[in-house]
Design a protein around this motif. Structure first.
Motif, PDB file in Angstrom:
ATOM      1  N   LEU A 263       0.833  -1.208   0.000  1.00  0.00           N
ATOM      2  CA  LEU A 263       0.000   0.000   0.000  1.00  0.00           C
ATOM      3  C   LEU A 263       0.863   1.252   0.000  1.00  0.00           C
ATOM      4  O   LEU A 263       0.513   2.270  -0.620  1.00  0.00           O
ATOM      5  CB  LEU A 263      -0.933   0.011   1.205  1.00  0.00           C
ATOM      6  N   ASP A 264       1.993   1.188   0.695  1.00  0.00           N
ATOM      7  CA  ASP A 264       2.881   2.341   0.803  1.00  0.00           C
ATOM      8  C   ASP A 264       3.511   2.719  -0.531  1.00  0.00           C
ATOM      9  O   ASP A 264       4.058   3.807  -0.667  1.00  0.00           O
ATOM     10  CB  ASP A 264       3.975   2.055   1.833  1.00  0.00           C
ATOM     11  N   THR A 265       3.440   1.826  -1.512  1.00  0.00           N
ATOM     12  CA  THR A 265       4.029   2.117  -2.828  1.00  0.00           C
ATOM     13  C   THR A 265       3.017   2.717  -3.804  1.00  0.00           C
ATOM     14  O   THR A 265       3.365   3.022  -4.942  1.00  0.00           O
ATOM     15  CB  THR A 265       4.607   0.837  -3.451  1.00  0.00           C
ATOM     16  N   LEU A 266       1.765   2.892  -3.366  1.00  0.00           N
ATOM     17  CA  LEU A 266       0.734   3.391  -4.279  1.00  0.00           C
ATOM     18  C   LEU A 266       0.776   4.907  -4.451  1.00  0.00           C
ATOM     19  O   LEU A 266       0.509   5.431  -5.535  1.00  0.00           O
ATOM     20  CB  LEU A 266      -0.653   2.984  -3.778  1.00  0.00           C
ATOM     21  N   ILE A 267       1.086   5.625  -3.383  1.00  0.00           N
ATOM     22  CA  ILE A 267       0.986   7.084  -3.417  1.00  0.00           C
ATOM     23  C   ILE A 267       2.066   7.693  -2.531  1.00  0.00           C
ATOM     24  O   ILE A 267       2.402   7.159  -1.481  1.00  0.00           O
ATOM     25  CB  ILE A 267      -0.421   7.539  -2.977  1.00  0.00           C
ATOM     26  N   SER A 268       2.619   8.818  -2.965  1.00  0.00           N
ATOM     27  CA  SER A 268       3.673   9.486  -2.200  1.00  0.00           C
ATOM     28  C   SER A 268       3.061  10.388  -1.138  1.00  0.00           C
ATOM     29  O   SER A 268       1.870  10.710  -1.186  1.00  0.00           O
ATOM     30  CB  SER A 268       4.539  10.328  -3.145  1.00  0.00           C
ATOM     31  N   PRO A 269       3.859  10.853  -0.154  1.00  0.00           N
ATOM     32  CA  PRO A 269       3.341  11.780   0.865  1.00  0.00           C
ATOM     33  C   PRO A 269       2.779  13.067   0.282  1.00  0.00           C
ATOM     34  O   PRO A 269       1.915  13.702   0.891  1.00  0.00           O
ATOM     35  CB  PRO A 269       4.572  12.052   1.744  1.00  0.00           C
ATOM     36  N   SER A 270       3.247  13.459  -0.898  1.00  0.00           N
ATOM     37  CA  SER A 270       2.751  14.692  -1.526  1.00  0.00           C
ATOM     38  C   SER A 270       1.528  14.454  -2.400  1.00  0.00           C
ATOM     39  O   SER A 270       1.041  15.373  -3.067  1.00  0.00           O
ATOM     40  CB  SER A 270       3.856  15.322  -2.368  1.00  0.00           C
ATOM     41  N   THR A 329      -6.961  10.956  -8.136  1.00  0.00           N
ATOM     42  CA  THR A 329      -6.490  10.815  -6.759  1.00  0.00           C
ATOM     43  C   THR A 329      -6.619   9.355  -6.339  1.00  0.00           C
ATOM     44  O   THR A 329      -7.435   8.609  -6.889  1.00  0.00           O
ATOM     45  CB  THR A 329      -7.303  11.688  -5.786  1.00  0.00           C
ATOM     46  N   LEU A 330      -5.818   8.969  -5.357  1.00  0.00           N
ATOM     47  CA  LEU A 330      -5.899   7.616  -4.828  1.00  0.00           C
ATOM     48  C   LEU A 330      -6.067   7.708  -3.313  1.00  0.00           C
ATOM     49  O   LEU A 330      -5.302   8.403  -2.642  1.00  0.00           O
ATOM     50  CB  LEU A 330      -4.644   6.817  -5.166  1.00  0.00           C
ATOM     51  N   SER A 331      -7.082   7.015  -2.796  1.00  0.00           N
ATOM     52  CA  SER A 331      -7.377   7.043  -1.359  1.00  0.00           C
ATOM     53  C   SER A 331      -7.484   5.624  -0.816  1.00  0.00           C
ATOM     54  O   SER A 331      -8.117   4.766  -1.452  1.00  0.00           O
ATOM     55  CB  SER A 331      -8.694   7.779  -1.083  1.00  0.00           C
ATOM     56  N   ILE A 332      -6.885   5.393   0.336  1.00  0.00           N
ATOM     57  CA  ILE A 332      -6.975   4.099   1.014  1.00  0.00           C
ATOM     58  C   ILE A 332      -8.066   4.210   2.074  1.00  0.00           C
ATOM     59  O   ILE A 332      -8.015   5.077   2.947  1.00  0.00           O
ATOM     60  CB  ILE A 332      -5.627   3.720   1.642  1.00  0.00           C
ATOM     61  N   HIS A 333      -9.059   3.319   1.994  1.00  0.00           N
ATOM     62  CA  HIS A 333     -10.256   3.464   2.822  1.00  0.00           C
ATOM     63  C   HIS A 333     -10.284   2.584   4.063  1.00  0.00           C
ATOM     64  O   HIS A 333     -10.940   2.934   5.044  1.00  0.00           O
ATOM     65  CB  HIS A 333     -11.494   3.174   1.970  1.00  0.00           C
ATOM     66  N   GLY A 334      -9.622   1.448   4.039  1.00  0.00           N
ATOM     67  CA  GLY A 334      -9.683   0.590   5.207  1.00  0.00           C
ATOM     68  C   GLY A 334      -9.051  -0.765   4.951  1.00  0.00           C
ATOM     69  O   GLY A 334      -8.685  -1.097   3.815  1.00  0.00           O
ATOM     70  N   ILE A 335      -8.904  -1.538   6.027  1.00  0.00           N
ATOM     71  CA  ILE A 335      -8.346  -2.887   5.926  1.00  0.00           C
ATOM     72  C   ILE A 335      -9.279  -3.847   6.653  1.00  0.00           C
ATOM     73  O   ILE A 335      -9.475  -3.753   7.863  1.00  0.00           O
ATOM     74  CB  ILE A 335      -6.927  -2.968   6.521  1.00  0.00           C
ATOM     75  N   GLU A 336      -9.861  -4.746   5.892  1.00  0.00           N
ATOM     76  CA  GLU A 336     -10.745  -5.766   6.445  1.00  0.00           C
ATOM     77  C   GLU A 336      -9.905  -6.945   6.938  1.00  0.00           C
ATOM     78  O   GLU A 336      -8.931  -7.330   6.315  1.00  0.00           O
ATOM     79  CB  GLU A 336     -11.720  -6.230   5.364  1.00  0.00           C
ATOM     80  N   GLY A 337     -10.307  -7.522   8.063  1.00  0.00           N
ATOM     81  CA  GLY A 337      -9.580  -8.655   8.615  1.00  0.00           C
ATOM     82  C   GLY A 337      -8.601  -8.245   9.689  1.00  0.00           C
ATOM     83  O   GLY A 337      -8.139  -9.069  10.481  1.00  0.00           O
ATOM     84  N   ALA A 338      -8.274  -6.960   9.731  1.00  0.00           N
ATOM     85  CA  ALA A 338      -7.390  -6.442  10.777  1.00  0.00           C
ATOM     86  C   ALA A 338      -8.187  -6.216  12.055  1.00  0.00           C
ATOM     87  O   ALA A 338      -9.391  -5.973  12.010  1.00  0.00           O
ATOM     88  CB  ALA A 338      -6.750  -5.136  10.323  1.00  0.00           C
TER      89      ALA A 338
END
Length: 493
Positions: A263-270, A329-338
């Motif tokens: 997931l960390d490789t999908l979008i940069s901090p900016s 834009t790319l947004s991470i919404h949640g993690i199921e199973g966590a």
């Protein structure tokens, strides 16, 4: 000297002279409380399309709308769109689509009003200040789930038609309604209806109107574009069951660690999307569009205060609007199973699924986005040399929509807003997605306008969703006037 007029010009003038706005507006003012009760009744129905336990409420919501339209004398049908397949293999009937028609004069324009009656989930514990299913008025605002998205705008259209009929005034145009109950989960089944009834219900439609959107500021607006949406699940599966971190931690490669890593490789901090090929597909921003953004009313400080942040990704209005509307834009919404409940639990989940979406713009294609994201995540995952399994699925692939602001529909909108609000509207785009707009455009080939009445701070999809009493009532008047303005567009033969 007697002035001779062509029949088409005589028709336009007679409609213009017959329009009694003050009388219609007074009718709306006199029936404000009736409109409040109608919205209260609709908000009370928990028509959440994402929760299968609420499906009876959703069916009831569609029946309520159909009955209201019937009592007004409309020709109403409830169209079966079949069933959806659930993850466990069972099927569940989807809510029927309500279609209605008022008038069939071939000499008049025919407009089709689209809306939806399903809602996003809402619970008091999510942070609501009032019961989300009990419409509550505070300081002129009407709070309740679905109040703005999209029950009040649909009701405002119904009130507009009812005002004409109650005063025995002829509708200036023929009006059709298409109301669905699955918009919040991708409008399942609606495309099929539009395709199937292209040569029947939609055959005489001249224009399509959508009011499932909001203003950008306190200034009324006309919306001419929306972004698309590609919604993904990325599932990483490892051991056959959840494990105790004290016993097994440090001995296995954990699925959650793999998932967070990719997931960390999908979008940069900016905010830069890192998936190869995405940025290259975006249509360039023209000088004309850049100037249009400069002229739009938008308060950056007020925007920050409204959403409760001290810093935004961009500091000037044009960049902010451009990245809100016409860049992906790319947004991470949640993690199921966590583990996500309160308290502590030292578990290593055996399988976790990330949910993320990419809002797409012209000239991006959902099929290509699916391939780009899937290939990229698998390539990143392969470099981790993990024994776990990755599965990437795209659930939604909705295309963006863009209209021509020079279309007569938009000129009619400008005139209507000027009449009701005495200001020139902003021409704006919408960062969200309304899949049916592109379907209507591709299948019917008709002109489409988005005519919002929702407040800029409506809180759609969020806690404390609302519409102001002012926007609800004046929005009803706007729809009344807009029908008259559309009637003055020269009908194509």
């Amino acid at each position: 000297m007697k002035l001779l007029l062509l029949p088409s010009i005589q028709l336009v003038i007679s409609i213009a002279h017959a329009f009694q706005y003050e009388e219609l507006a007074q009718y709306v003012n006199n029936h404000e409380e009736e409109y409040m009760e109608a919205l209260r009744d609709w908000v009370a129905v928990e028509s959440d399309s994402s929760d299968i336990s609420k499906r009876p409420d959703l069916h009831r919501m569609m029946e309520l709308a159909a009955e209201m339209l019937r009592t007004m004398g409309g020709t109403v049908n409830l169209v079966d769109i079949g069933a959806q397949e659930l993850p466990n293999g069972e099927t569940l009937a989807m809510p029927k689509v309500v279609t209605a028609q008022f008038g069939s004069d071939p000499q008049k324009q025919t407009v089709c009003v689209y809306g939806h009656l399903d809602i996003q989930p809402a619970k008091m514990e999510d942070g609501w200040a009032t019961d989300p299913y009990n419409l509550t008025e505070l300081n002129g605002n009407l709070y309740g789930r679905g109040a703005s998205d999209n029950k009040a705008p649909v009701l405002a259209w119904i009130h507009a038609i009812k005002a004409y009929r109650a005063l025995n005034m002829e509708l200036p145009v023929n009006v059709k309604f298409v109301l669905e109950g699955m918009e919040e989960v991708g409008s399942n089944g609606l495309d099929g209806i539009i395709l199937a009834q292209h040569d029947t219900f939609f055959a005489d439609v001249d224009f399509i109107i959508i009011s499932d959107c909001i203003w950008l500021s306190r200034r009324p607006a006309l919306t001419y574009g929306t972004r698309g949406n590609c919604y993904f699940f990325a599932e990483v599966e490892g051991p056959k069951k959840d494990l105790h971190s004290g016993v097994y931690g440090g001995t296995i490669i954990e699925p959650m660690t793999d998932l967070i890593g990719i997931l960390d490789t999908l979008i940069s901090p900016s905010g830069k999307i890192l998936v190869p090929g995405i940025r290259e597909a975006v249509a360039p921003l023209s000088d004309e569009e850049w100037k249009k953004y400069q002229d739009i009313e938008f308060d950056i400080d007020g925007f920050k205060e409204m959403i409760g942040v001290s810093q935004l990704m961009y500091n000037n209005k044009v960049d902010l609007l451009a990245h809100r509307w016409r860049y992906p834009t790319l947004s991470i919404h949640g993690i199921e199973g966590a583990f996500s409940a309160s308290g502590s639990k030292t578990v290593i989940p055996a399988k976790v699924t990330a949910k993320f979406s990419m809002r797409q713009v012209p000239n991006m294609d959902p099929a290509m986005v699916k391939k780009q994201v899937t290939d990229y995540l698998h390539s990143v995952f392969a470099k981790r040399k993990s024994p776990n399994k990755l599965k990437v699925t795209m659930l939604i692939g909705a295309k963006p929509w863009l209209a021509d602001t020079q279309d007569p529909l938009y000129e009619a909108g400008k005139r209507a807003i000027k009449r009701v609000f005495d200001v020139e509207p902003d021409l704006i785009r919408e960062g969200g997605t309304i899949p049916v707009a592109r379907t209507f455009q591709d299948v019917t080939g008709k002109s489409i306008i988005m005519l919002p009445i929702g407040d800029f701070d409506a809180g759609m999809h969020s806690q404390n969703e609302k519409i102001s009493r002012y926007n609800y009532i004046e929005g009803t008047k706007l729809f009344i006037v807009y029908l008259n303005e559309v009637a003055q567009i020269k009908k194509q033969v």
